[in-house]
Design a protein around this motif. Sequence first.
Motif, PDB file in Angstrom:
ATOM      1  N   SER A   1     102.091 -14.636 -62.425  1.00 19.89           N
ATOM      2  CA  SER A   1     101.688 -15.257 -61.161  1.00 19.89           C
ATOM      3  C   SER A   1     101.733 -14.266 -60.007  1.00 19.89           C
ATOM      4  O   SER A   1     101.505 -14.643 -58.864  1.00 19.89           O
ATOM      5  CB  SER A   1     102.606 -16.433 -60.830  1.00 19.89           C
ATOM      6  OG  SER A   1     102.582 -17.383 -61.860  1.00 19.89           O
ATOM      7  N   GLY A   2     102.062 -13.029 -60.311  1.00 24.35           N
ATOM      8  CA  GLY A   2     102.044 -12.005 -59.277  1.00 24.35           C
ATOM      9  C   GLY A   2     103.381 -11.746 -58.619  1.00 24.35           C
ATOM     10  O   GLY A   2     103.450 -11.119 -57.570  1.00 24.35           O
ATOM     11  N   ILE A   3     104.461 -12.232 -59.218  1.00 20.29           N
ATOM     12  CA  ILE A   3     105.783 -11.990 -58.645  1.00 20.29           C
ATOM     13  C   ILE A   3     106.317 -10.659 -59.172  1.00 20.29           C
ATOM     14  O   ILE A   3     106.203 -10.362 -60.354  1.00 20.29           O
ATOM     15  CB  ILE A   3     106.737 -13.142 -59.013  1.00 20.29           C
ATOM     16  CG1 ILE A   3     106.278 -14.419 -58.322  1.00 20.29           C
ATOM     17  CG2 ILE A   3     108.174 -12.811 -58.636  1.00 20.29           C
ATOM     18  CD1 ILE A   3     106.991 -15.659 -58.783  1.00 20.29           C
TER      19      ILE A   3
ATOM     20  N   THR B   1     110.436 -17.223 -49.434  1.00 29.23           N
ATOM     21  CA  THR B   1     109.656 -16.855 -50.619  1.00 29.23           C
ATOM     22  C   THR B   1     110.584 -16.304 -51.696  1.00 29.23           C
ATOM     23  O   THR B   1     110.403 -16.580 -52.872  1.00 29.23           O
ATOM     24  CB  THR B   1     108.598 -15.800 -50.263  1.00 29.23           C
ATOM     25  OG1 THR B   1     109.236 -14.756 -49.548  1.00 29.23           O
ATOM     26  CG2 THR B   1     107.502 -16.389 -49.426  1.00 29.23           C
TER      27      THR B   1
ATOM     28  N   ILE C   1      96.084  -9.630 -58.375  1.00 34.30           N
ATOM     29  CA  ILE C   1      95.855 -10.764 -57.478  1.00 34.30           C
ATOM     30  C   ILE C   1      95.454 -10.261 -56.093  1.00 34.30           C
ATOM     31  O   ILE C   1      94.525 -10.776 -55.469  1.00 34.30           O
ATOM     32  CB  ILE C   1      97.120 -11.654 -57.404  1.00 34.30           C
ATOM     33  CG1 ILE C   1      97.351 -12.338 -58.751  1.00 34.30           C
ATOM     34  CG2 ILE C   1      96.986 -12.695 -56.297  1.00 34.30           C
ATOM     35  CD1 ILE C   1      98.700 -13.007 -58.890  1.00 34.30           C
TER      36      ILE C   1
ATOM     37  N   ARG D   1      96.488 -22.730 -59.105  1.00 38.16           N
ATOM     38  CA  ARG D   1      97.291 -21.611 -58.614  1.00 38.16           C
ATOM     39  C   ARG D   1      96.433 -20.353 -58.502  1.00 38.16           C
ATOM     40  O   ARG D   1      96.490 -19.638 -57.499  1.00 38.16           O
ATOM     41  CB  ARG D   1      98.467 -21.339 -59.563  1.00 38.16           C
ATOM     42  CG  ARG D   1      99.101 -19.975 -59.318  1.00 38.16           C
ATOM     43  CD  ARG D   1     100.371 -19.738 -60.061  1.00 38.16           C
ATOM     44  NE  ARG D   1     100.241 -19.650 -61.502  1.00 38.16           N
ATOM     45  CZ  ARG D   1      99.630 -18.652 -62.143  1.00 38.16           C
ATOM     46  NH1 ARG D   1      99.079 -17.653 -61.469  1.00 38.16           N
ATOM     47  NH2 ARG D   1      99.556 -18.648 -63.459  1.00 38.16           N
TER      48      ARG D   1
ATOM     49  N   ALA E   1     111.388 -19.475 -59.825  1.00 33.73           N
ATOM     50  CA  ALA E   1     110.251 -19.246 -60.723  1.00 33.73           C
ATOM     51  C   ALA E   1     110.643 -18.286 -61.844  1.00 33.73           C
ATOM     52  O   ALA E   1     110.384 -18.528 -63.017  1.00 33.73           O
ATOM     53  CB  ALA E   1     109.074 -18.685 -59.938  1.00 33.73           C
TER      54      ALA E   1
ATOM     55  N   LEU F   1     102.443 -20.669 -55.971  1.00 32.28           N
ATOM     56  CA  LEU F   1     103.288 -19.526 -56.367  1.00 32.28           C
ATOM     57  C   LEU F   1     102.633 -18.157 -56.165  1.00 32.28           C
ATOM     58  O   LEU F   1     103.276 -17.217 -55.717  1.00 32.28           O
ATOM     59  CB  LEU F   1     103.706 -19.698 -57.830  1.00 32.28           C
ATOM     60  CG  LEU F   1     104.907 -18.872 -58.288  1.00 32.28           C
ATOM     61  CD1 LEU F   1     106.128 -19.158 -57.431  1.00 32.28           C
ATOM     62  CD2 LEU F   1     105.223 -19.172 -59.741  1.00 32.28           C
ATOM     63  N   SER F   2     101.341 -18.049 -56.470  1.00 29.67           N
ATOM     64  CA  SER F   2     100.705 -16.733 -56.371  1.00 29.67           C
ATOM     65  C   SER F   2     100.307 -16.365 -54.951  1.00 29.67           C
ATOM     66  O   SER F   2      99.978 -15.227 -54.676  1.00 29.67           O
ATOM     67  CB  SER F   2      99.454 -16.685 -57.257  1.00 29.67           C
ATOM     68  OG  SER F   2      99.815 -16.737 -58.602  1.00 29.67           O
TER      69      SER F   2
ATOM     70  N   ARG G   1     111.989 -19.096 -53.663  1.00 25.85           N
ATOM     71  CA  ARG G   1     110.993 -19.664 -54.561  1.00 25.85           C
ATOM     72  C   ARG G   1     110.826 -18.776 -55.789  1.00 25.85           C
ATOM     73  O   ARG G   1     110.759 -19.239 -56.918  1.00 25.85           O
ATOM     74  CB  ARG G   1     109.667 -19.790 -53.796  1.00 25.85           C
ATOM     75  CG  ARG G   1     108.546 -20.465 -54.543  1.00 25.85           C
ATOM     76  CD  ARG G   1     108.806 -21.935 -54.786  1.00 25.85           C
ATOM     77  NE  ARG G   1     109.008 -22.724 -53.592  1.00 25.85           N
ATOM     78  CZ  ARG G   1     108.031 -23.212 -52.806  1.00 25.85           C
ATOM     79  NH1 ARG G   1     106.779 -22.956 -53.095  1.00 25.85           N
ATOM     80  NH2 ARG G   1     108.327 -23.944 -51.759  1.00 25.85           N
ATOM     81  N   TYR G   2     110.789 -17.458 -55.549  1.00 24.54           N
ATOM     82  CA  TYR G   2     110.616 -16.509 -56.656  1.00 24.54           C
ATOM     83  C   TYR G   2     111.813 -16.541 -57.606  1.00 24.54           C
ATOM     84  O   TYR G   2     111.675 -16.367 -58.809  1.00 24.54           O
ATOM     85  CB  TYR G   2     110.428 -15.081 -56.124  1.00 24.54           C
ATOM     86  CG  TYR G   2     109.139 -14.881 -55.351  1.00 24.54           C
ATOM     87  CD1 TYR G   2     108.115 -15.821 -55.411  1.00 24.54           C
ATOM     88  CD2 TYR G   2     108.943 -13.750 -54.571  1.00 24.54           C
ATOM     89  CE1 TYR G   2     106.938 -15.643 -54.703  1.00 24.54           C
ATOM     90  CE2 TYR G   2     107.765 -13.554 -53.865  1.00 24.54           C
ATOM     91  CZ  TYR G   2     106.772 -14.505 -53.931  1.00 24.54           C
ATOM     92  OH  TYR G   2     105.609 -14.328 -53.235  1.00 24.54           O
TER      93      TYR G   2
ATOM     94  N   ILE H   1     102.099 -17.655 -52.053  1.00 25.66           N
ATOM     95  CA  ILE H   1     103.082 -18.247 -51.153  1.00 25.66           C
ATOM     96  C   ILE H   1     103.322 -17.379 -49.916  1.00 25.66           C
ATOM     97  O   ILE H   1     103.611 -17.886 -48.838  1.00 25.66           O
ATOM     98  CB  ILE H   1     104.412 -18.526 -51.909  1.00 25.66           C
ATOM     99  CG1 ILE H   1     105.369 -19.365 -51.071  1.00 25.66           C
ATOM    100  CG2 ILE H   1     105.105 -17.278 -52.368  1.00 25.66           C
ATOM    101  CD1 ILE H   1     104.922 -20.767 -50.853  1.00 25.66           C
TER     102      ILE H   1
END
Lengths: 511, 312
Positions: B199-201, B181, A344, A426, B188, A372-373, B184-185, A375
């Motif tokens: 999603s990149g977490i 954040t 990303i 997203r 998620a 989400l990606s 939020r993570y 934030i």
Amino acid sequence: MRKFPWKQKKMNLNKMQPATEPILGVNSLCKSFLGVKALNDIHFELNKGEVHALLGENGAGKSTFMKILIGLLKADSGSIYFKGEPIENLDVHAIIQKGISMIHQEILMIPELSVAQNIFLAKEVNRAFFIDEQVINQKTETLLRSMGIDIEVSEKAKNLSIAQLQLVEIAKAVSNEAKVIIMDEPSSALSELEVELLFKIIADLKSKGVSIIYISHKMDEIFQIADRITILRDGKYIATKNTKDLDKSGLISLMVGREIKELFTAKELPESEVILKVENLNKKGRFSNINFEVHSGEVLGIAGLMGAGRTEIARAIYGLDNFDSGEIRLKGKKISIKSPKDAIAEGIGYVSEDRKGLGFIPELSVKQNISLSSISAYSKAFLIDKKEEQKAVKQIAEELQIKASNLNKKVKYLSGGNQQKVVIARVLLAKPALVILDEPSRGIDIGAKHEIYKLIRQLTEKGLAVLLISSELPEILGMSDRIVVLSKGKQKITLTQKEASQEKIMHYALH
Amino acid sequence: MRYINKLRHYGIFIVFLAICINLSLISPQFLTISNWTIIITQVSINALLAFGVTFVIITGGIDLSLGSIVAVSGVTAAMLAHPNTYPLIVPILAALFAGLLIGAFNGFMITKSKIAPFIVTLGTMTIGRGLALILSDGRPVSNLSDSFVFIGSGKLLGLPILILILVIMFIICSVILNKTTLGRYIYALGGNEQAARASGIMVTRVKMMVYSISGVLAGLAGILLTSRITTGQPNAGAGFELDAIAAVVIGGTSTSGGKGSIGGTMIGVLLIGVINNSLDLLNVSSYYQQVVMGLIIIGAVVLDSLNQKSNY
């Protein structure tokens, strides 16, 4: 799953005569959720030995209707008769006993059990308190052979492909002596050849007097196998027609209530900057020697059968899986991606084929999913700036026409098409230079499909590079500027839009 | 007001209010400030542990090592808190660091070895208990400085320090979950780990964080407990993790992850406190109290699942 002896013969199932007495009748069915009418006065009739397609856009009420039929939900009012008997108050177990089975879109198999054990689950054959595995295996073997399914009965369910699991599910329904089998998007995970096998099985079932309710978004399939078609729209019953009395555009206009002229809008593009360049990508047992480039503003299609390595290549580029060797360059710069986060950050986005598994977080809201990606871009010193987040999300949601009345709605309550748009939103909000779309229109209705195709065009006009993976040949042919065809992990050919045709792609995919 | 609204989907909040109203009718002592000071002081240690494990449970994990962390950090603090040795900050920081270390170890093992959190923290539960006994040589550590004891028994601005710390931690934890954040993570990750990763977490980083937070809060609880009972007990805290998990579950956090809140956990903690307090006031034997507590845990989850269904 290697032999396809029936392939040569095109089937025409429409000729078969349905019996007159309906086996299943539904009258004035209504169902509301939190005051919103999901089903409003539904009528439905199923004859013995009939293939009856159920059609409607996402959110039309098909799933709710089917859930009520098999006893997962209770209707508010209305009646359901099976062989003349009311069944609307029975639970799932009793309904399966009566002879109604459903093949769910999400496969419900116990991964650690074998094919045979799964088929005989809860109806095991016992000998003096112990399960007689031998008998179960033999019976399963006979069952699968009689249906022309070539799967090892002792294989654990977790080792099977989605297509194989789906076939086992159908075998399970047959072993339950189902009189009515509901198939919810049975072909969505199948390659073209596997669909042929599915159709042969359906023809067999039909000749044995089994009735099929067939839910699908794929027009061609419906015209090929359905005797009659019932259309729902916005929870309402619209019409039931004989398939032979309908044509494609007539059917589409019944579904959406308006005419859709042309679904695909591909066009040729001039050469432009190379965004993604993949060189000699290898992963043992998955794919080897993969080379291609995607230009700015270009859609590169990747075609191939299930298991050809399409999704595996996408996952490797996006950092979800590692690969053995090869190089990935983005705008000429060699990049090393160890996780989706890296991808990303480099400007690669991925819309997975597995929307439920990899796409969204069901318990989070539309807004929280979309942001989400990216934030961290809307945060200062770890604190989320909720105003900025709201602003950015609202803008992209409007661009994508996401129909969530409220951005704070949980994504799990949206229809498949809207969930897919949330995932795309997203990915786009993270401002990628390349987007990988893996089966972007799987399991979503014609209207939403059309919007997604239009969106792909808009994105490429803005210079985005798109890698499109799809099992639907018309989609690949209509949308792609060039098409890479894979077979068993190998890159067979790259066709330009002018050169490509369904026959050519299938020729190389099977090669 | 917005917070009250948020809590409304917890049926348990209504149950809690109903119980409080009932009790105030039965026992005039119940609604007095002094009684509530007692209740909140009594629950403060469980509350800190429950806040920490709320983070863990929202990610879909579990932390069974909390009670042992309380013992390790308590003993560590006590050993450095003898009069005229180190300044007060030393035992505090050392105890917090001990908690952080064990929490980070949990997180490291869970993310690197892919062993289930239940197993890893079951292991550290035993390891921690052993460490507390080794550090203290199996004996209670007493003779603590006045300033250290003051933390657990003193007042600041007319309020017991324990309650002040509880309020501050409540605010910090709520802010982390709702406004950062990381929060939020955490939601998620608990809602769908694979999608969160896609999603990149950085899933491993988030897990490291939640177990570390849980460890630090347990370390803080260890300090407060030691200060209150004025000794570092190597056997202290046994079973505390289960009370904390009970409070979290009563407060509406789903053990399968993805859902929950610090506010809900606080209600869970208070409900347990109020029930114990009122059964004391009503002279009910502590044996019966345990039975009642167990029924409430199960009842709360049943209530929650009924709520879920009606939402569907």
